[in-house]
Each structure stands twice: as structure tokens, then as C-alpha cells.
Scaffold this motif. Structure first.
Motif, PDB file in Angstrom:
ATOM      1  N   LEU A   1      -7.299   2.819  -9.962  1.00  0.00           N
ATOM      2  CA  LEU A   1      -6.392   1.818  -9.683  1.00  0.00           C
ATOM      3  C   LEU A   1      -7.481   0.280  -9.703  1.00  0.00           C
ATOM      4  CD1 LEU A   1      -3.593   2.859  -7.521  1.00  0.00           C
ATOM      5  CD2 LEU A   1      -3.777   3.036  -9.946  1.00  0.00           C
ATOM      6  N   LYS A   2      -8.237   0.209  -9.020  1.00  0.00           N
ATOM      7  CA  LYS A   2      -9.117  -0.851  -8.563  1.00  0.00           C
ATOM      8  C   LYS A   2      -9.923  -1.083  -9.962  1.00  0.00           C
ATOM      9  CE  LYS A   2     -10.020  -0.109  -3.729  1.00  0.00           C
ATOM     10  NZ  LYS A   2     -10.940   0.596  -2.621  1.00  0.00           N
ATOM     11  N   ALA A   3     -10.047  -0.247 -10.989  1.00  0.00           N
ATOM     12  CA  ALA A   3     -10.560  -0.587 -12.346  1.00  0.00           C
ATOM     13  C   ALA A   3      -9.674  -1.353 -13.029  1.00  0.00           C
ATOM     14  CB  ALA A   3     -11.210   0.613 -12.824  1.00  0.00           C
ATOM     15  N   ILE A   4      -8.439  -0.834 -13.077  1.00  0.00           N
ATOM     16  CA  ILE A   4      -7.494  -1.536 -13.909  1.00  0.00           C
ATOM     17  C   ILE A   4      -7.062  -2.863 -13.102  1.00  0.00           C
ATOM     18  CG2 ILE A   4      -5.146  -1.211 -14.591  1.00  0.00           C
ATOM     19  CD1 ILE A   4      -5.607   1.887 -14.322  1.00  0.00           C
TER      20      ILE A   4
ATOM     21  N   HIS B   1     -16.930  -1.602 -14.130  1.00  0.00           N
ATOM     22  CA  HIS B   1     -16.951  -0.116 -14.982  1.00  0.00           C
ATOM     23  C   HIS B   1     -17.395  -0.677 -16.256  1.00  0.00           C
ATOM     24  CE1 HIS B   1     -13.207  -1.725 -17.026  1.00  0.00           C
ATOM     25  NE2 HIS B   1     -13.012  -2.340 -15.879  1.00  0.00           N
ATOM     26  N   ALA B   2     -17.402   0.564 -16.759  1.00  0.00           N
ATOM     27  CA  ALA B   2     -17.679   0.418 -18.462  1.00  0.00           C
ATOM     28  C   ALA B   2     -16.441   1.019 -19.107  1.00  0.00           C
ATOM     29  CB  ALA B   2     -18.842   1.363 -18.968  1.00  0.00           C
TER      30      ALA B   2
ATOM     31  N   ALA C   1     -10.461 -11.790 -15.164  1.00  0.00           N
ATOM     32  CA  ALA C   1     -10.403 -11.673 -13.813  1.00  0.00           C
ATOM     33  C   ALA C   1      -9.162 -11.166 -13.513  1.00  0.00           C
ATOM     34  CB  ALA C   1     -10.353 -13.360 -13.347  1.00  0.00           C
ATOM     35  N   PRO C   2      -9.020 -10.634 -12.188  1.00  0.00           N
ATOM     36  CA  PRO C   2      -7.934 -10.135 -11.503  1.00  0.00           C
ATOM     37  C   PRO C   2      -6.653 -10.907 -11.673  1.00  0.00           C
ATOM     38  CG  PRO C   2      -9.666  -9.658 -10.229  1.00  0.00           C
ATOM     39  CD  PRO C   2     -10.263 -10.737 -11.069  1.00  0.00           C
ATOM     40  N   HIS C   3      -6.662 -12.214 -11.513  1.00  0.00           N
ATOM     41  CA  HIS C   3      -5.494 -13.063 -11.291  1.00  0.00           C
ATOM     42  C   HIS C   3      -4.960 -13.109 -12.571  1.00  0.00           C
ATOM     43  CE1 HIS C   3      -8.474 -16.073 -11.818  1.00  0.00           C
ATOM     44  NE2 HIS C   3      -7.726 -16.671 -12.575  1.00  0.00           N
TER      45      HIS C   3
END
Length: 530
Positions: free
Chosen positions: A42-45, A51-52, A66-68
């Protein structure tokens, strides 16, 4: 919009070449033992861990965004609410990067809090609200930015059963109402299979499709609840569908298509005149069924099949046997107005009556087993004529058993039979066992002395009729020394108010007709333009 979530070769220190395709609008649950990599995925998504590999959302690669910038709502397991900010203040922080004027921000916050039924908490701080309310605030913060993808990391793990069941329905309702694609991590197998259109299993950083186990015990032992899995690296596309039923539903009977078609035909033998006259039959609509009060659900599968038969499509459904809180949306459908209106009332009424039986049966079972955990509650054949199939399903959904399906498969000797027999109890009992050696012989009596004599004559089951609990306890003392001891059942007048007292007598079975005469459950149906 088309294009869902695609993961291609996602990996880091925990994840190992995760591949997955989830269609837009699906509700997917993710199970697996602790440390398997569920939260990391979930954190990768969400863009919170390195992550690769490639992550595509809506056809666009987002792994470098970026997350946002990802249009994703994320509720972490620990919620991460800011304790020094009010509920509204937590949501306001989530809107900082959006170019909205202050009035528009406040309006959006107020509307969402009302949708989640926590508008009255806007000025409170997280430290001053309950666990369930905190979960709703975290959901609101995840939704305030109008995401199209929602990630939930064990959102109900720290809640009591009643709050958890209520919020399960809330999340499913929000998923439907906001048109979300949802990926939810859970350790609860019942929850995973009840809520998920598809269930995925993660083990040692690898993701596979979870197959429904024959028994929950098959997956709980050494695997930490990761589920049975199908071989293969590539996963099938996950599309929106009716969630798989819970394990408890697997033994319940279903009404036949012919029975359901007959019910619909009774209500609309020549179509729906009102819809035809208004010329609205072709307009797109959506329909949802929600519990007005706490209840044990029954008949949702039949309601869904009626809607499908009429021409609608099912978006989500909870299975019979689910214990749901007031306000829980347990069935939602889309389709032309003609289809929704044709199936509306008959499916609603069927669910209301069936759930009423299931709910009262469950109250009796819970009352009895609070006193005697192993006692059996069995319902009679005294259902309204013509309703046997749905009545049996409802009783079983409520956790009770069936006393007898009818006259053809059990031997129950009533006093009304014995008026034609002589006084030689042992004689006719022996003859009866010789004629039906594979059957248990059940005899009913409302007199202790007669019941004791029947037990000594060889009856396999003594069914006491309308005796007080003290008399039932006395009967248990009288037969205690018999070898073999007959099963003792109590019948006549058993209900939720006295079930515990009868269970305390030590008898083996409580036989009741009360569930069939309970108040139907109250179901709210909402139909809107699609």
C-alpha cells in the motif's frame, strides 16, 4: 474514465516482483500473515516507500510522482491524525495543496463530515472522540481530496465487533457512492471474503489470487491467515462483482430461479404500469438497500438474482448470515429504471421478512448459548405455508437448526398418535424401531411421569411440551441414570425472553416456532438517477 491500477514487477527489500491488475471500480481485499508485505505494498502504491517496477493508475505511470500528485486516498493502520488539530483542521491540512478559496474548502469539509455522519465532531480534537469516530475522520481525510483510488490498511482492526460491522457497511457505501477503486488490507478472513469483489493473498512479499477455502480452519493454522492460493505469478484482472459469500452461507439453501420468477410475476404479471406510463423505463438509475435497524441479514442473494433477472446489475452485496448495524448498505445495483422498479418491492419485502426471521432466531440462539454454549436451538415446521425454503434459509442464517423439515423424514410420536395405540409402550416402541431401524424415535409429552416412562421404554428423544424450566430440570435428573440417556428437547413457548432459563436446565435442544412470528426487519431502499 477507463484504466484501473496496474502493478508490474514492483519490488524492494520486502516485495518481490509484484504483478497485479485491478479494474476501476473494484473493491479488493488483501490478506496474509504479519510481515508478508501487505502494508508495504500500500505504501508503495501511495508513494511512501522506495521501490523498483512500474505502477500505473488510469493508464498513466505514477511511480515517480509525489504522493500528493497521485489522486490517492490513504488510511494508514495507525490513522496518523494530528492530535493538536480539530477534526476539521485535520481535513483542512489535506486540502492545502488544492487551489480552493477558504469558503469552498470549508464547504467541502462540512459536506464530507455530514456524509460520514460526524459533522457534530468538526471542532473536537482526535483525543476527545471514540475509536470508531477516529476511523471516520481518517476516512474523511483520505476522501477530502476527491481521490479515485482508496487504500485502507486494516481500518477496523482495533474496533469492537459492533463498530467494526457498522464501519464495514460505511466503507462499502462510500466505495459505491464516490465511485472509488478500493484496496484494503485485513487479517479477518470473514471480512475479506464478505467485502471484497476479489481477495488477494500476500506471502513473503509475493502476491497471488486467494481461492475460497473449504473451511476457515484450513487457512488459519500455520499460515497466519494468508489464505489458500492459486499457482502462477500473473494475476487475473480483478473486476467489480458481487462479493463472495461468507463461510456461514455455504450450507444455506437458496430459492430456485423458478420460485423467484414466480414472486416477481405475482407483483408485475404484465409489467410495471406506472413506469411505462411515465416513460422513464430506459433511464439509468441506481438502487441501494440499507438496514434501518441492527439485524441479521437474509435473502440478499435472492434479491440480487431478482434484480438481475429484471435486467439490473449488482454492484455490491453482503451475504445472508451477516450481522449488520443500522445504516449499513448491504445491496446496491445499477440498471434501467424499468428493471429497478420491477424488482424493487418484491425483493425488499422478501429480505425484510427473511431477515426478521433470521434476526429473531439469532436472538434466541445467543440468549440460550450465553447460558449453555453447546445447546442446540432448532426451529419447527410451523412456517407460513408456501414459505418453507426461505424460512429454512432464514433460520440457518440466524444460527439455528431445523427441527424437522416435514412429516416424511422424521418420526415424532405425538399424544395425538398414541390415542390409537395401547398402553404397552415398550411393545409399540419395539415394533416402531423394527419398522424404521435407521430412524431416531422422538416422542412428545407434557407430563413428567409419562415422559419418564417413554424414556424407559426406549425413546431416543424426549420432547417436553410447554413445561416450566423447573420441570425440565427435574426431567433431566430423572433420566440422568438411564443408559443410554435419551436426548431431552424442550418445545412450546421457547423465545428470546426465556431461552436462557431453559438452557440452564441442562436440556439438549430448544425447539421453537418463535422466529417465524417475529417482526420483519425494516429495510430502506433508495433509488436515484444513475
Amino acid at each position: 474514465m477507463t484504466g484501473g491500477l496496474t502493478l508490474e514487477g514492483v519490488r524492494n527489500g520486502i516485495l518481490h516482483d509484484v504483478d497485479c491488475r485491478i479494474e476501476r471500480g473494484a473493491f479488493v481485499t488483501l490478506i496474509g500473515p504479519s510481515g508478508a508485505g501487505k502494508s508495504t505494498l500500500l505504501k508503495a502504491i501511495a508513494g511512501l516507500v522506495r521501490h523498483a517496477g512500474q505502477i500505473l493508475w488510469g493508464g498513466a505511470a505514477i511511480e515517480r510522482a509525489a504522493p500528493h500528485e497521485r489522486a490517492i486516498g490513504y488510511v494508514p493502520q495507525d490513522l496518523c491524525l494530528f492530535p493538536h488539530r480539530s477534526v476539521a483542521g485535520n481535513l483542512l491540512l489535506a486540502l492545502e495543496r488544492q487551489r480552493l478559496d477558504p469558503a469552498a474548502r470549508q464547504a467541502r469539509i462540512a459536506k464530507l463530515l455530514e456524509q460520514l455522519r460526524i459533522g457534530h465532531l468538526a471542532k473536537r480534537r482526535p483525543t476527545r472522540i471514540s475509536g470508531g469516530e477516529k476511523q471516520r475522520v481518517a476516512l474523511a481525510r483520505a476522501l477530502i481530496g476527491a481521490p479515485s483510488l482508496l487504500l485502507l490498511d486494516e481500518p477496523f482492526s482495533s474496533l469492537d465487533d459492533q463498530t467494526r460491522r457498522h464501519l464495514q457497511g460505511e466503507v462499502k457505501r462510500l466505495h459505491d457512492e464516490f465511485g472509488l477503486t478500493t484496496l484494503m488490507v485485513t487479517h479477518d478472513l470473514d471480512e475479506a471474503f464478505a467485502l471484497g469483489d476479489e481477495v488477494l493473498a500476500m506471502h513473503e512479499g509475493r502476491l497471488k489470487a486467494a481461492a475460497r477455502p473449504a473451511s476457515l480452519e484450513d487457512v488459519r493454522g500455520d499460515h497466519g491467515g494468508c489464505g489458500l492460493v492459486l499457482p502462477g505469478k500473473r494475476l487475473p484482472t480483478v473486476s467489480p462483482a458481487v462479493p463472495l459469500p461468507s463461510q456461514k452461507e455455504s450450507h444455506m439453501p437458496d430459492l430456485s430461479d423458478a420460485d423467484l420468477n414466480r414472486l416477481v410475476a405475482q407483483d408485475a404479471p404484465y409489467g410495471d404500469l406506472t413506469t411505462q406510463a411515465l416513460q422513464i423505463g430506459g433511464k439509468a438509475g441506481r438502487m441501494s438497500f440499507a438496514a434501518r435497524d441492527k439485524m441479521v441479514l437474509c435473502g440478499s442473494e435472492e434479491a440480487a438474482r431478482m434484480i438481475r433477472c429484471a435486467g439490473g446489475e449488482i454492484a455490491s452485496a453482503l451475504p445472508s448470515g451477516s450481522k449488520i448495524a443500522a445504516g449499513t448498505v448491504f445491496l446496491s445495483a445499477v440498471g434501467p429504471a424499468a428493471a429497478l422498479h420491477k424488482a424493487w418491492k418484491v425483493s425488499q419485502t422478501l429480505v425484510e421478512y427473511a431477515s426478521g426471521i433470521a434476526t429473531r432466531a439469532n436472538r434466541i440462539v445467543e440468549a440460550a448459548r450465553a447460558e449453555a454454549p453447546e445447546i442446540v436451538v432448532a426451529c419447527t415446521r410451523k412456517n407460513f405455508p408456501g414459505t418453507k425454503e426461505i424460512s429454512i434459509k432464514a433460520v440457518m442464517a440466524g444460527g439455528a437448526g431445523i427441527h424437522r423439515l416435514g412429516l416424511s423424514e422424521t418420526i415424532l410420536v405425538f399424544p395425538e398418535h398414541r390415542v390409537f395405540l395401547g398402553d404397552d409402550m415398550a411393545g409399540w416402541m419395539t415394533a416402531l424401531k423394527r419398522r424404521a431401524p435407521e430412524k431416531k424415535i422422538v416422542v412428545e409429552s407434557d407430563d413428567l411421569d409419562e415422559a419418564e416412562a417413554l424414556a424407559k421404554a426406549g425413546a431416543d428423544v424426549i420432547q417436553l411440551e410447554k413445561l416450566e424450566p423447573e420441570a425440565v430440570a427435574e426431567m433431566m435428573r430423572r433420566v440422568a441414570s438411564l443408559t443410554p440417556r435419551p436426548v431431552v428437547a424442550m418445545a412450546g413457548g421457547v423465545n428470546e425472553a426465556n431461552a436462557a432459563r431453559y438452557a440452564a436446565t441442562g436440556c439438549d435442544v430448544l425447539v421453537t416456532s418463535a422466529p417465524y412470528f417475529g417482526r420483519p426487519s425494516d429495510v430502506k431502499v433508495t433509488i436515484e438517477r444513475g
